[in-house]
Motif scaffolding. Structure first.
Motif, mmCIF file in Angstrom:
data_model
loop_
_atom_site.group_PDB
_atom_site.id
_atom_site.type_symbol
_atom_site.label_atom_id
_atom_site.label_comp_id
_atom_site.label_asym_id
_atom_site.label_seq_id
_atom_site.Cartn_x
_atom_site.Cartn_y
_atom_site.Cartn_z
ATOM 1 N N GLU A 250 0.874 -1.166 0.000
ATOM 2 C CA GLU A 250 0.000 0.000 0.000
ATOM 3 C C GLU A 250 0.915 1.221 0.000
ATOM 4 N N VAL A 251 0.675 2.128 -0.935
ATOM 5 C CA VAL A 251 1.592 3.258 -1.087
ATOM 6 C C VAL A 251 0.895 4.569 -0.723
ATOM 7 N N GLU A 252 1.577 5.361 0.072
ATOM 8 C CA GLU A 252 1.059 6.686 0.431
ATOM 9 C C GLU A 252 2.051 7.745 -0.052
ATOM 10 N N PRO A 253 1.551 8.956 -0.319
ATOM 11 C CA PRO A 253 2.501 10.004 -0.735
ATOM 12 C C PRO A 253 3.511 10.316 0.367
ATOM 13 N N GLY A 254 4.633 10.841 -0.034
ATOM 14 C CA GLY A 254 5.693 11.174 0.929
ATOM 15 C C GLY A 254 5.489 12.527 1.554
ATOM 16 N N GLN A 255 6.591 13.250 1.771
ATOM 17 C CA GLN A 255 6.466 14.501 2.507
ATOM 18 C C GLN A 255 5.821 15.601 1.657
ATOM 19 N N VAL A 256 5.214 16.547 2.348
ATOM 20 C CA VAL A 256 4.601 17.701 1.704
ATOM 21 C C VAL A 256 5.636 18.818 1.710
ATOM 22 N N SER A 257 5.679 19.591 0.622
ATOM 23 C CA SER A 257 6.629 20.714 0.597
ATOM 24 C C SER A 257 6.211 21.746 1.628
ATOM 25 N N GLN A 258 7.165 22.193 2.417
ATOM 26 C CA GLN A 258 6.875 23.162 3.459
ATOM 27 C C GLN A 258 6.880 24.560 2.850
ATOM 28 N N GLU A 259 5.878 25.371 3.210
ATOM 29 C CA GLU A 259 5.877 26.772 2.763
ATOM 30 C C GLU A 259 7.123 27.443 3.308
ATOM 31 N N THR A 260 7.930 28.005 2.431
ATOM 32 C CA THR A 260 9.229 28.521 2.866
ATOM 33 C C THR A 260 9.490 29.899 2.264
ATOM 34 N N VAL A 261 9.983 30.805 3.093
ATOM 35 C CA VAL A 261 10.443 32.092 2.587
ATOM 36 C C VAL A 261 11.920 32.233 2.937
ATOM 37 N N LEU A 262 12.734 32.490 1.923
ATOM 38 C CA LEU A 262 14.173 32.647 2.143
ATOM 39 C C LEU A 262 14.554 34.111 1.966
ATOM 40 N N PHE A 263 15.147 34.681 3.008
ATOM 41 C CA PHE A 263 15.582 36.080 2.956
ATOM 42 C C PHE A 263 17.083 36.154 2.733
ATOM 43 N N GLY A 264 17.508 37.120 1.947
ATOM 44 C CA GLY A 264 18.947 37.383 1.798
ATOM 45 C C GLY A 264 19.657 36.415 0.872
ATOM 46 N N PHE B 296 10.663 18.536 -7.255
ATOM 47 C CA PHE B 296 11.376 19.814 -7.327
ATOM 48 C C PHE B 296 10.392 20.943 -7.622
ATOM 49 N N LEU B 297 9.476 20.718 -8.551
ATOM 50 C CA LEU B 297 8.506 21.757 -8.908
ATOM 51 C C LEU B 297 7.642 22.133 -7.712
ATOM 52 N N ARG B 298 7.267 21.125 -6.952
ATOM 53 C CA ARG B 298 6.460 21.358 -5.760
ATOM 54 C C ARG B 298 7.239 22.186 -4.745
ATOM 55 N N ASN B 299 8.512 21.838 -4.568
ATOM 56 C CA ASN B 299 9.338 22.593 -3.613
ATOM 57 C C ASN B 299 9.549 24.031 -4.077
ATOM 58 N N MET B 300 9.737 24.191 -5.403
ATOM 59 C CA MET B 300 9.901 25.537 -5.950
ATOM 60 C C MET B 300 8.644 26.365 -5.698
ATOM 61 N N ALA B 301 7.483 25.736 -5.943
ATOM 62 C CA ALA B 301 6.222 26.463 -5.797
ATOM 63 C C ALA B 301 5.997 26.893 -4.350
ATOM 64 N N ALA B 302 6.532 26.122 -3.409
ATOM 65 C CA ALA B 302 6.311 26.431 -1.997
ATOM 66 C C ALA B 302 7.344 27.413 -1.450
ATOM 67 N N THR B 303 8.313 27.802 -2.289
ATOM 68 C CA THR B 303 9.417 28.629 -1.789
ATOM 69 C C THR B 303 9.391 30.016 -2.421
ATOM 70 N N VAL B 304 9.488 31.026 -1.589
ATOM 71 C CA VAL B 304 9.600 32.400 -2.081
ATOM 72 C C VAL B 304 11.029 32.866 -1.839
ATOM 73 N N ILE B 305 11.675 33.327 -2.894
ATOM 74 C CA ILE B 305 13.078 33.734 -2.788
ATOM 75 C C ILE B 305 13.169 35.255 -2.756
ATOM 76 N N VAL B 306 13.516 35.762 -1.573
ATOM 77 C CA VAL B 306 13.728 37.196 -1.422
ATOM 78 C C VAL B 306 15.234 37.429 -1.488
ATOM 79 N N GLY B 307 15.675 37.847 -2.638
ATOM 80 C CA GLY B 307 17.114 37.962 -2.875
ATOM 81 C C GLY B 307 17.684 39.262 -2.373
ATOM 82 N N THR B 308 18.949 39.423 -2.641
ATOM 83 C CA THR B 308 19.620 40.662 -2.252
ATOM 84 C C THR B 308 20.622 41.018 -3.332
ATOM 85 N N ARG B 309 21.020 42.301 -3.358
ATOM 86 C CA ARG B 309 22.089 42.728 -4.237
ATOM 87 C C ARG B 309 23.390 42.220 -3.664
#
Lengths: 346, 333
Positions: free
Chosen positions: B80-94, B116-129
């Protein structure tokens, strides 16, 4: 490069050049400068031109013994079909106290034949932890480092600072009692004699005093940073197994990811494999990119072996190895019995 | 669009974001050597280090390791197969421009990878100069730049007196700062995209044999320890392995980082290893970044962050390798 390290490097090159020219050795193993400031790379000089690349300075944090088995294998001409394997040629190798002790361990463990080595002994002045230097600098960035006898002259973007050398010497070197090679054929540089260290295991006291729960917390905090790059293993002169236990797949002894249970297993097993063999050369800790205090585990085991068996690794190739022999005198209080000692912290 | 916000506004935002997921940034941590800049969860913007690159790239947020792909349990004769981990909502600063750009480059081979697409969708990248390129940096040589906004959802710039400039580039970035802003995301500013790096074309058009037989590989192999530091700290090294971890009748299928520097990476079940020596492995790592990947995807698989240069225990420098390959290409012509 000036001062002591300059003179030692000159002597090293002269010695290696003569050994190669006389035909006594087919390669001289030491270090050459890395492409980045404060780094060196293992290097076997095979010609007079290559000898000019050999160096000895305060950034030789790797262990020359680590490369010997591999170099001997590379230099041994392949045997003809049906004939017995060829003997390796002779090589020269530079050795400080701990490097020479690791060569002794390799001789004891039948990895390296002593009669194929010309060991050129030298006294270590204590090697510098380059990351200790970087931690002191703006943005941890550096353009160049010039080593003087007691100072490092460090230049970077918009700054130039002098750092006292001893301040940034590695912790293992600071508590080292054998800076001089213990087994050697030729000698270069000044002789300094053994150092007397009052409390060689002082750095362990803080962690030893924490109690079981505190020690586990310390261990989990520090070692959970591990990224499983195996630089510690690959830099270690004790790690010569053809297949490391972490690479075995049938059976697989340990999980492969950076899940902490697997990381912890890797580090504990690696440390125990080094017990009674590790000379505290510090190569593992020096190469760790995540600042994990790896030596605390191996140093603790060094202490245990010294206290229990009165043995320190690599000082004599004729010595009996405590962990591969049995004596009825061996203490056994570590065997846990219900209500017996060793249970109080559980 | 652009807005100026105060530190306390940002701290309030971070606190509210932490209720839904994680907020992380590079912070300074004490270690036995002094200090290191490491990725960690943050509570306030003041903790974030802007003027020094973190030891690790942001890769562990997009390629978590281990990543649980699925869980399984024995049922009758099957599983019996169940899905694995859920992508965590993530915000990365700097996030530095080089690291942010790595997300775009990694997307090229991972464009069909649901995890990877799921992880990308859950991640907001706040970059810096990048105000302070290091002596080991070379982003311009590989098609990036300190002003690049590639891969960023927003960009944060300290502008003194406890206030911050926020530029918003994507819907995700806009949504993050919604409470503080209104309106549309700004069009990508001019000058963000850098020129094609000069070495890219000659290497792409060069026949592989001229690079494959270069003397440089033997030289590098003599120095290399064959550890995984360069590959694991590299933001654009994305290779993985998969295993089933089983305990009794149930278990999980995990994906975790693997490195082409390790002999096991190419070991066949038969015992044969097509990359049996250090030379083979070193050559593969560099040619993958500088030749195979560009041939297939049009760009170097390298953002010039310099981590492999800084952290290599034997001081191997990819910039010297690039120079040597450029020479090899020229002599060929």
């Amino acid at each position: 490069m000036r001062g002591i390290v300059h003179h030692i490097t000159e002597e090293l090159r002269n010695t290696a050049r003569e050994l190669l020219a006389s035909g006594r050795i087919s390669a001289f193993l030491g270090f050459r400068e890395g492409d980045h400031p404060m780094t060196v790379a293992p290097f076997a000089a095979r010609t007079a031109e290559e000898v000019e690349l050999l160096i000895f300075n305060s950034f030789c944090v790797l262990n020359s013994a680590n490369t010997i088995p591999e170099l001997l294998r590379d230099l041994t001409p392949p045997a003809k079909r049906g004939e017995p394997p060829n003997e390796p040629p002779m090589i020269g190798v530079i050795a400080t106290g701990c490097w020479s002790r690791n060569i002794v361990v390799q001789i004891q463990e039948h990895q390296v034949p002593r009669d194929k080595l010309v060991i050129v002994g030298v006294a270590s002045r204590g090697m510098v932890d380059r990351r200790k230097v970087l931690a002191k600098l703006p943005n941890s960035d550096v353009y160049s480092v010039e080593e003087q006898d007691h100072l490092l002259l460090v230049r970077g973007r918009g700054y130039e600072v002098e750092i006292p050398r001893w301040e940034v010497v590695r912790d293992n070197c600071r508590s080292c009692s054998h800076p001089e090679a213990v087994d050697f054929d030729l000698w270069i540089g000044p002789k300094t004699g053994p150092r007397s260290i009052d409390a060689p295991f002082q750095e362990l006291e803080e962690i030893e005093g924490l109690g079981a729960a505190g020690r586990w917390e310390w261990f989990s905090n520090e070692f959970s940073r591990c990224i499983r790059c195996y630089a510690c293993r690959n830099a270690c002169p004790l790690c010569y197994c053809p297949t490391c236990f972490v690479d075995d797949s049938r059976p697989q002894w340990v999980g492969k990811s950076a899940d902490f249970s697997d990381t912890a297993t890797f580090h504990l097993l690696r440390a125990y494999h080094c017990a009674g063999r590790c000379t505290d050369c510090g190569a593992c800790e020096s190469v760790c990119p995540m600042d994990i205090p790896l030596r605390k585990l191996t140093k603790k085991l060094y202490k245990a072996v010294k206290e229990r068996f009165g043995f320190e690794p690599g000082l004599s190739s004729g010595a009996t190895l405590p962990l591969s022999t049995f004596s009825s005198e061996d203490r056994e209080e570590f065997i846990l019995r219900p209500g017996g000692p060793g249970q109080e912290e559980r | 669009m652009e807005l100026i916000v105060s530190g306390s506004d940002l701290d309030r935002l971070i606190r509210s974001l932490k209720e839904k997921g994680r907020v992380a940034g590079p912070v300074s941590r004490p270690t036995f050597r002094g200090r290191m800049v490491a990725w960690a969860e943050i509570r306030s913007i003041g903790e974030v280090v802007f003027d020094e690159a973190p030891r690790e790239s942001m890769k562990r947020f997009l390629f978590p390791q281990p990543e649980v792909l699925l869980r399984f349990k024995r049922k009758g004769t099957g599983y019996e197969v169940e899905p694995g981990q859920v992508s965590q909502e993530t915000v990365l600063f700097g996030v530095r421009p080089c690291d942010a750009r790595s997300a775009c480059l990694n997307l090229l081979p991972y464009q069909d990878d649901p995890f990877f697409l799921r992880n990308m969708a859950a991640t907001v990248i706040v970059g810096t100069r990048c105000e302070q390129p290091c002596s080991t940096c070379f982003c311009r040589d590989v098609g990036g730049g300190p002003e690049s906004i590639e891969g960023m959802d927003a960009r944060i710039t300290p502008c003194g007196e406890g206030s911050w400039k926020i530029e918003l580039f994507t819907e995700k970035g806009l949504a993050l700062f919604q409470a503080m802003a209104g309106g549309e995301p700004a069009p990508t500013p001019e000058g963000g995209a850098e020129k094609t790096p000069p070495l890219l074309k000659p290497l792409k058009s060069a026949p592989l044999s001229s690079l494959y037989e270069s003397d440089v590989w033997a030289e590098l192999a003599r120095a290399c320890l064959n550890c995984g530091i360069c590959t694991f700290l590299c933001p654009t090294c994305y290779c993985f392995d998969i295993q089933d971890e089983r305990l009794g009748s149930s278990g999980r299928r995990i994906r975790y980082w693997d490195s082409c520097m390790f002999p096991l990476f190419t070991q066949h079940a038969s015992g044969h290893n097509p990359r049996p020596t250090k030379l083979h492995r070193v050559r593969n790592r560099f040619l993958h970044k500088l030749k195979y990947f560009p041939d297939r995807f049009g760009s170097f698989s390298c953002v010039g962050c310099g981590r492999c240069v800084r952290e290599c225990p034997v001081g191997i420098d990819i910039r010297k390798v690039m120079k040597r390959l450029a020479e090899a290409v020229q002599t060929e012509v």
